[in-house]
Design a protein around this motif. Structure first.
Motif, PDB file in Angstrom:
ATOM      1  N   UNK A  30      -2.130   4.493  -6.148  1.00  0.00           N
ATOM      2  CA  UNK A  30      -0.996   5.054  -7.228  1.00  0.00           C
ATOM      3  C   UNK A  30      -1.061   3.864  -8.322  1.00  0.00           C
ATOM      4  N   UNK A  54      -1.144   1.940   7.034  1.00  0.00           N
ATOM      5  CA  UNK A  54      -2.464   1.801   6.395  1.00  0.00           C
ATOM      6  C   UNK A  54      -2.357   2.987   5.468  1.00  0.00           C
ATOM      7  N   UNK A  55      -2.245   4.104   5.780  1.00  0.00           N
ATOM      8  CA  UNK A  55      -2.217   5.246   4.783  1.00  0.00           C
ATOM      9  C   UNK A  55      -1.418   4.928   3.383  1.00  0.00           C
ATOM     10  N   UNK A  56      -0.154   4.709   3.784  1.00  0.00           N
ATOM     11  CA  UNK A  56       0.873   4.586   2.857  1.00  0.00           C
ATOM     12  C   UNK A  56       0.190   3.132   1.931  1.00  0.00           C
ATOM     13  N   UNK A  89      -2.479   4.438  -0.438  1.00  0.00           N
ATOM     14  CA  UNK A  89      -2.114   5.402  -1.347  1.00  0.00           C
ATOM     15  C   UNK A  89      -1.230   4.489  -2.348  1.00  0.00           C
ATOM     16  N   UNK A  90      -0.735   3.695  -1.853  1.00  0.00           N
ATOM     17  CA  UNK A  90       0.140   3.148  -2.791  1.00  0.00           C
ATOM     18  C   UNK A  90      -0.558   1.784  -3.870  1.00  0.00           C
ATOM     19  N   UNK A  91      -1.813   1.357  -3.191  1.00  0.00           N
ATOM     20  CA  UNK A  91      -2.628   0.697  -3.863  1.00  0.00           C
ATOM     21  C   UNK A  91      -3.392   1.616  -5.009  1.00  0.00           C
TER      22      UNK A  91
END
Lengths: 179, 428
Positions: free
Chosen positions: A41, A32-34, A37-39
């Motif tokens: 980014x 979920x953290x990835x 932060x992907x969203x």
């Protein structure tokens, strides 16, 4: 002035990861953290730099956590039943008082019984330490709604944790999982 | 004390340790890695229903049959290898896109449910060395059961992937597969799919008379075959050599058809009407820049839907559909790449809308429509047990349920020729 993505990541990753891990466990927190932060980014250039980053990030995370509310409730109930915190690994050194641990089991049971959005608001307030207006921005809710729900949820929690409310908590611990 | 509950909550959180630098580095890498190619499959201009249909297609890996010939090019060393950060990030982004699609479908009144890969547990399954470079097949457990997978064309100039998950619909399918190929890996065609029911190998019979066997690892298989051949039959077998499942385009294979019948299944001859594309539209300009002619062919209009053939500058055609009055003209395009359409083993280009409603939570056809080759006479909409529910004639190479409500149990389609033989089945 808009912060760089790197700076925002450096400032917000740790607290956000802990917030997510507390809620969905280690494996889920990494994903979920990835995803959060992907969203962020992917949308960084479109993000209005005048707005604060934190509520925006937690808003993205809240949308993702929403898909895990059953997992979250299952973990809270497991903690309430067993006293073993499912989000902590054996390597995590925890020094705790027994009475505090007992209270947390009750708290876990009470949290498990909250409606998902009420729990979201409460935990953004208590764990992410967002202000009422930041929660409103994160969840796209009117400020008055956030204030009233937070007030009502805390009342409900206090009633459950009150000695007179113990029977309700025990009933909640023993309740079967909904499908 | 009034803040007792908050103090208790804060203590609850404080037990969770801070992430270490390695975790931060890994997640930063996941968040900022390159954009995977599959995201271009999900253009924002697709309507919600189309996106839902596309999601269902992605989730179900409903592609088109084909075949394989290799020669020991599958690599055992790859199985179980932990996926690198870039692959886990692709799974994470796949999850995010699935959730966006689910959210869009929820706003449209459908069920909000998205497959989710547990990216942290992604690992290698099969590696295939082809003439153009390696293809790596990665898998990750799907939350709630099953797996998700991702095929990586590692030598492609751009990051190129195709990814999907076990579907909850249609249920109980023991053999699903698809073929693909393209400009990045031009020398061969490829097949990959899912073989369940304890299958240990899949045997593919090709139109050039060859037969080949592919190993099944974690229920997945992959292979390559020459571009000029097509498959007649794909069958999966268990360790005892007992056939688990079989897929053939037609009983006895398409070789059972006469050459005239094969020809009729390989062409779309409706002339249609010229339809100039609106050049002011950005999406349309993108199409033209990627090789579409400026004037398309309107094959037919059914209820509020237009069906088009899109001539390409390379002489081939793509097909598409869009609601009447849509600014971009088309909401869904099926390109001219593989699987080839129209073809004897692919005579139906189905562009139906699949979804579930709050009333009936099972996935089903909500609207049926698409383009059929000349040799297809009608499309039969069937329920789970194979009972016919709706019979749609083909006119101008188009079938469409129009304003007729599609019955609630509609989960499969048969394309039949003039003799009533089934020449294609959806889902494949």
């Amino acid at each position: 002035m808009r912060a760089s993505f790197e700076a925002a990541f450096a400032a917000e990753f740790g607290p956000l990861y802990r917030f997510l891990r507390r809620r969905v466990g280690a494996d889920g927190a990494e994903d979920l953290a990835a995803a959060t932060f992907a969203t962020a980014f992917a949308n960084w250039e479109r993000f209005d730099g005048v707005r604060p980053v934190r509520p925006w990030l937690y808003g993205i995370a809240a949308n993702l956590v929403r898909h895990h509310w059953r997992d979250e409730r299952r973990m809270l109930r497991a903690y309430a039943r067993t006293g073993v915190d499912p989000v902590l690994s054996a390597d995590d050194k925890v020094v705790d008082r027994v009475d505090a641990r007992a209270r947390r089991r009750e708290l876990a049971a009470a949290l498990a019984e909250l409606r998902p959005q009420d729990r979201e608001i409460l935990l953004l307030h208590a764990w992410a330490e967002l202000s009422d207006s930041e929660i409103a921005a994160a969840l796209s809710l009117p400020l008055g709604t956030v204030k009233s729900r937070l007030h009502r949820t805390r009342d409900r929690l206090r009633n459950r944790l009150d000695p007179d409310g113990q029977s309700q908590v025990k009933a909640a611990i023993g309740a079967p999982e909904e499908q | 004390m009034i803040d007792d509950d908050l103090d208790l909550l804060a203590g609850f959180r404080s037990e969770v340790p801070a992430p270490d630098a390695e975790t931060a580095r890994r997640i930063y890498g996941l968040a900022t890695a390159r954009r995977p190619r599959w995201q271009v499959l999900l253009p924002g201009r697709l309507s919600r229903r189309r996106r839902l249909a596309l999601a269902a297609v992605l989730a179900g890996l409903v592609l088109v049959p084909a075949a394989v010939a290799f020669g020991g090019r599958l690599a055992d060393w790859f199985h179980g290898k932990p996926a690198p950060a870039s692959i886990r990030q692709d799974f994470v982004k796949f999850n995010a896109s699935m959730q966006q699609l689910a959210a869009a479908s929820a706003r449209a009144g459908f069920i909000r449910k998205a497959p989710e890969a547990i990216a942290a547990h992604a690992h290698g399954v099969l590696a295939l060395q082809t003439a153009d470079g390696p293809i790596y097949l990665w898998a990750a457990p799907r939350r709630g059961g099953g797996i998700c997978w991702l095929a990586q064309f590692a030598a492609a100039k751009e990051s190129l992937f195709t990814s999907s998950c076990d579907a909850t619909w249609p249920p109980g399918r023991r053999l699903t597969f698809g073929t693909f190929g393209g400009a990045s890996y031009p020398s061969e065609q490829f097949i990959f799919g899912r073989a369940l029911g304890r299958a240990t190998n899949v045997v593919v019979a090709l139109s050039n008379g060859e037969k080949t066997s592919l190993p099944v690892v974690e229920g997945l298989f992959i292979g390559a075959f020459p571009r000029h051949v097509h498959p007649l039959e794909v069958a999966s077998y268990n360790a005892a050599g007992v056939r688990v499942s079989v897929f053939g385009t037609l009983a006895g294979g398409t070789a059972a058809l006469s050459s005239a019948e094969r020809g009729a299944l390989s062409r779309v001859s409706a002339r249609g009407k010229p339809f100039p594309l609106p050049l002011h539209n950005r999406f349309v300009r993108g199409l033209i820049a990627s090789g579409y002619e400026r004037t398309t062919v309107l094959l037919a209009t059914r209820a509020d839907r237009n069906y088009f053939r899109f001539p390409l500058t390379n002489g081939r055609s793509a097909f598409g559909t869009g609601r009447v009055g849509l600014p971009s003209v088309v909401g869904e395009i099926v390109g001219a790449g593989t699987p080839r359409f129209p073809a004897v083993d692919n005579p139906l280009l189905d562009m139906s809308t699949v979804g579930a409603t709050q009333d009936s939570r099972r996935m089903r056809f909500l609207h049926v429509g698409g383009i059929a080759a000349d040799g297809v006479s009608r499309v039969v909409v069937k329920d789970r047990e194979g009972r016919g529910l709706l019979w749609l004639p083909i006119r101008d190479n188009v079938y469409d349920s129009g304003t007729m409500p599609v019955p609630a149990g509609a989960v499969q389609l048969d394309a039949q020729d003039a003799q009533g033989r089934t020449v294609a089945h959806i889902p494949r």
